[in-house]
Design an enzyme around this catalytic site. Structure first.
Site, PDB file in Angstrom:
ATOM      1  N   CYS A   1       6.219   7.375  -9.257  1.00  0.00           N
ATOM      2  CA  CYS A   1       5.995   6.953  -7.803  1.00  0.00           C
ATOM      3  C   CYS A   1       4.489   6.975  -7.200  1.00  0.00           C
ATOM      4  O   CYS A   1       4.431   6.727  -6.236  1.00  0.00           O
ATOM      5  CB  CYS A   1       6.919   7.445  -6.965  1.00  0.00           C
ATOM      6  SG  CYS A   1       6.803   9.530  -6.468  1.00  0.00           S
TER       7      CYS A   1
ATOM      8  N   CYS B   1       2.568  11.555 -10.277  1.00  0.00           N
ATOM      9  CA  CYS B   1       3.751  11.060 -10.846  1.00  0.00           C
ATOM     10  C   CYS B   1       3.775   9.460 -11.322  1.00  0.00           C
ATOM     11  O   CYS B   1       3.234   8.715 -10.687  1.00  0.00           O
ATOM     12  CB  CYS B   1       4.752  10.995  -9.884  1.00  0.00           C
ATOM     13  SG  CYS B   1       6.345  10.594 -10.240  1.00  0.00           S
TER      14      CYS B   1
ATOM     15  N   CYS C   1       9.892  11.826  -5.934  1.00  0.00           N
ATOM     16  CA  CYS C   1      11.066  11.009  -6.278  1.00  0.00           C
ATOM     17  C   CYS C   1      12.020  11.922  -7.242  1.00  0.00           C
ATOM     18  O   CYS C   1      13.111  10.897  -7.640  1.00  0.00           O
ATOM     19  CB  CYS C   1      10.461   9.867  -7.088  1.00  0.00           C
ATOM     20  SG  CYS C   1       9.651  10.163  -8.818  1.00  0.00           S
TER      21      CYS C   1
ATOM     22  N   CYS D   1       8.049  16.020  -9.864  1.00  0.00           N
ATOM     23  CA  CYS D   1       7.577  15.261  -8.895  1.00  0.00           C
ATOM     24  C   CYS D   1       8.305  15.482  -7.333  1.00  0.00           C
ATOM     25  O   CYS D   1       9.628  15.601  -7.422  1.00  0.00           O
ATOM     26  CB  CYS D   1       7.619  13.631  -9.054  1.00  0.00           C
ATOM     27  SG  CYS D   1       7.037  12.891  -7.552  1.00  0.00           S
TER      28      CYS D   1
ATOM     29  N   ASP E   1     -18.966   3.767 -23.260  1.00  0.00           N
ATOM     30  CA  ASP E   1     -18.896   4.747 -22.069  1.00  0.00           C
ATOM     31  C   ASP E   1     -18.858   6.057 -22.187  1.00  0.00           C
ATOM     32  O   ASP E   1     -17.813   6.469 -22.883  1.00  0.00           O
ATOM     33  CB  ASP E   1     -17.715   4.118 -21.188  1.00  0.00           C
ATOM     34  CG  ASP E   1     -17.934   4.900 -19.592  1.00  0.00           C
ATOM     35  OD1 ASP E   1     -18.504   5.774 -19.562  1.00  0.00           O
ATOM     36  OD2 ASP E   1     -17.112   4.492 -18.981  1.00  0.00           O
TER      37      ASP E   1
END
Length: 412
Positions: free
Chosen positions: A204, A201, A220, A217, A338
């Protein structure tokens, strides 16, 4: 501000002229379109030029990890039903490139602007957009771009208090988190094939639950908002419940999703979905993407894939086995140096295809394909790969600078 037609100051006019001259010199020297150097010169002479050039336009900004160049093109076509459009159609999407594009659109009514994710908040402050389209966020250029959660936070902070209508993908939790600080949001169910950057999430840090197409979620309560626009099969469902057929020459579900978001943006500017979607049919290719070209007596379809989410979508487009596939990966500045993202791509989806590997990082890619248990051949050049491929149209999938290399070689 749109509607304010205050003429450019002498300094701004000088900056525009100098920028166009620098771009012309760059083009004459064979160094590309010159839009970036032209914009840099112009902004050096007048740092407020971007804001000045946008003041008479109704602006829409488009930002995302994937699909922003195509969506920018689709929105531009749709809005041409309502007036002249200026757009950075070739994808120069940082402030210098955007400035160059707007400098060429003095007669335009609308500005349709693709913006690099890192620069969205700053460009939005400068050009006071009427609408902002947020499509998706996923890992990309790990050495240059911030981690996705940090980008979402940057968007969230930068767009808080914006008066723009935010047209946002309800299926991407990171986009929803970013858009939720805004006053006016139009939620679009555009889908999310790549979910590996959105299992926690953004609010949170809790574990995201994903039953079916929904998400929430459990800790929360942060959850998927109810969309008012949706992609359903080959149709766009508008806020009134009407289903409009999607007319596209561009392939794949991802482009239908781009068209759905584009129709929602066009509606903000008063263009009806039927008109918007019909105009999108005119787009056959975008900066060379999806083009089919003839090279060494073979038909090659050129496909761009820059990151794991993009590769996943591209695999869904290609013709079934035994269609030959050429893969090309570079790791230059514009790509990100990368290449660890190669390990996030499920290359087993290419099983059964004859595979040919080229590009600066062909050995990195070869190791990845070896681990995936695929048969492939490493080639030094595109010419060698094409001449080695069995009969049939060849799918060429390349990341950013590799794609440009391929286009130059085939004369596209």
């Amino acid at each position: 501000m749109a509607g304010n037609t205050e003429p450019l100051s002498p300094r701004a006019k000088l900056a525009v002229t100098a920028g166009k001259a620098a771009a012309a010199v760059s083009r004459a020297a064979g160094r590309g379109s010159g839009s970036v150097i032209g914009g840099k010169v112009a902004l050096r002479l007048d740092p407020d030029l971007l804001a000045r050039l946008a003041q008479h336009l109704d602006v829409v900004l488009v930002s995302a990890t994937n699909g922003k160049t195509t969506t920018t093109r689709l929105i531009a076509e749709a809005l041409r039903a309502a007036g002249p459009v200026v757009s950075n159609a070739l994808g120069a999407n940082m402030p210098a490139g955007i400035t160059s594009a707007l400098a060429g659109g003095s007669d335009a009514k609308f500005g349709v602007i693709e913006v690099d994710e890192k620069y969205l908040a700053g460009v939005a402050r400068d050009v006071t957009p009427k609408a902002i389209a947020l499509l998706n966020l996923s890992r990309d250029q790990l050495d240059r771009a911030a981690e996705t959660r940090m980008l979402a936070e940057k968007w969230r902070e930068g767009l808080a208090g914006s008066k723009a209508v935010i047209v946002a993908n309800a299926d991407d939790p990171l986009v929803v988190w970013a858009a939720s600080s805004s006053q006016q949001v139009v939620w679009v169910a555009a889908g999310q094939a790549w979910k590996d950057d959105a299992w926690s999430c953004p609010s949170c840090g809790g574990v995201m639950q994903r039953p079916g197409d929904d998400w929430f979620c459990g800790q929360c309560g942060f959850r998927r908002p109810t969309p008012t626009w949706a992609l359903t099969g080959d149709h766009v469902l508008d806020p009134h419940g009407s289903a409009w057929p999607i007319h596209l020459q561009l392939p794949g579900r991802a482009n239908k999703a781009n068209a759905t978001s584009s129709a929602a943006v066009a509606a903000v500017f008063g263009v009806p979905p039927q008109v918007a979607l019909e105009r999108m049919y005119q787009v056959q290719a975008v900066a060379g993407r999806y083009d089919v070209v003839s090279f060494l007596g073979r038909d090659l379809r050129l496909l761009l894939a820059k990151n794991p989410a993009g590769w996943l979508e591209t695999f869904s487009l290609i013709d079934p086995p035994p269609t030959p596939v050429v893969l090309s990966v570079n790791a230059r500045g514009a790509d990100g140096t990368d290449t660890s993202w190669l390990w996030d791509v499920d290359y087993t989806q290419l099983a059964g295809h004859p595979i040919f590997v080229i590009g600066d990082r062909k050995l990195d890619l070869a190791v990845r394909l070896e681990v995936a248990g695929l048969d492939f051949r490493v080639c030094e050049t595109l010419d060698e790969a094409v001449q080695s491929a069995p009969p049939g149209r060849i799918e060429v999938i390349a990341n950013y600078t590799a794609f440009q290399d391929v286009r130059r070689r085939v004369g596209n």
